[in-house]
Design a protein around this motif. Structure first.
Motif, short mmCIF file in Angstrom:
data_model
loop_
_atom_site.label_atom_id
_atom_site.label_comp_id
_atom_site.label_asym_id
_atom_site.label_seq_id
_atom_site.Cartn_x
_atom_site.Cartn_y
_atom_site.Cartn_z
N CYS A 153 0.79 -1.36 0.14
CA CYS A 153 0.24 -0.41 0.00
C CYS A 153 1.06 1.15 -0.20
CB CYS A 153 -1.07 -0.10 1.16
SG CYS A 153 -0.45 0.12 2.89
N GLY A 154 1.75 1.02 0.63
CA GLY A 154 2.75 2.10 0.44
C GLY A 154 3.14 3.39 1.55
N LEU A 155 1.64 2.67 2.79
CA LEU A 155 1.62 4.05 3.89
C LEU A 155 2.79 3.99 4.60
CD1 LEU A 155 -1.86 3.12 4.97
CD2 LEU A 155 -0.97 5.28 3.43
N CYS A 156 3.82 3.18 4.63
CA CYS A 156 5.11 2.85 6.08
C CYS A 156 6.28 3.49 4.76
CB CYS A 156 5.40 1.96 5.99
SG CYS A 156 6.24 0.86 4.13
N ALA A 157 6.27 4.02 3.33
CA ALA A 157 7.23 5.06 2.39
C ALA A 157 6.55 5.99 2.87
CB ALA A 157 7.30 4.88 1.59
N LYS A 158 4.65 6.83 3.04
CA LYS A 158 4.35 7.75 3.15
C LYS A 158 4.70 8.58 4.35
CE LYS A 158 0.87 7.42 -0.21
NZ LYS A 158 -0.01 6.95 -0.58
#
Length: 195
Positions: A48-53
């Motif tokens: 999902c990419g939430l960690c990167a955000k």
């Protein structure tokens, strides 16, 4: 006089234990609140990419196309913001540190192909509304017990839900943005939502 003070310091240093450890030769004892480093269970990741955000130092990169999760270990500050934000709880803080080296460490984990395909397949083209979906299609649906309180929209980590009460009550989901994490389903007080 200064010579004697200097000599006392030298002799005292010779007979004392060193203040530092010979890490990694001598393993350190882990305290209860030690953070360590970020670990990932790739089979649970949905890319999902939430960690990167939420990463304050941009140490994490998520490539949804190839299903790769990358962390720059020397850039990571072990704040655990990514662990706290992960909707699938596949990130953990492990009691390990990166072994010292002259080269900056970059770890890449491959998300299993079936998970990467699921993440890509969960992008329907039409906008969803409060209508029942076909069994097992993975889309978020809302039934007629919804009271349009808006808690689901507040819980959504990617702002994929829109709930309006005036002039007409409506509930909409952007299926392209939705990551199917289930945070809205867990938050709904009437259990109106389902995936």
């Amino acid at each position: 006089m200064g010579f004697f003070a200097f000599g006392k310091t030298i002799l005292g240093s010779i007979f004392k234990k060193p203040a530092t450890l010979m890490y990694p030769v001598v393993p350190r004892e882990w305290e209860e609140r030690t953070r360590g480093s970020v670990g990932i269970a790739g089979e649970d990741c949905i890319a999902c990419g939430l960690c990167a955000k939420v990463c304050p130092c941009d140490a994490i990169e998520v490539d949804k196309e190839t299903g790769a999760w990358t962390i720059q270990r020397m850039q990571c500050i072990q704040c655990s913001a990514c662990v706290d934000k992960c909707p699938k709880k596949c990130l953990t803080m492990e009691n390990l540190y990166t072994i010292p080296d002259v080269v900056k460490v970059v770890d890449t984990y491959e998300i299993p192909k079936k998970e990467a395909k699921k993440a890509a397949a969960k992008k329907p083209s039409a906008e969803g509304a409060a209508a029942p979906a076909a069994e097992g299609d993975g889309n978020l649906t809302c039934d007629d017990t919804c009271v349009f309180c808006g808690l689901c929209a507040k819980a959504c980590p990617v702002d994929a839900l829109e709930v309006t009460r005036k002039p007409e009550k409506s509930w909409k989901v952007d299926n392209e943005t939705c990551i199917k994490c289930g945070a809205c389903v867990d938050k709904c007080p009437k259990n109106s939502l389902s995936l």
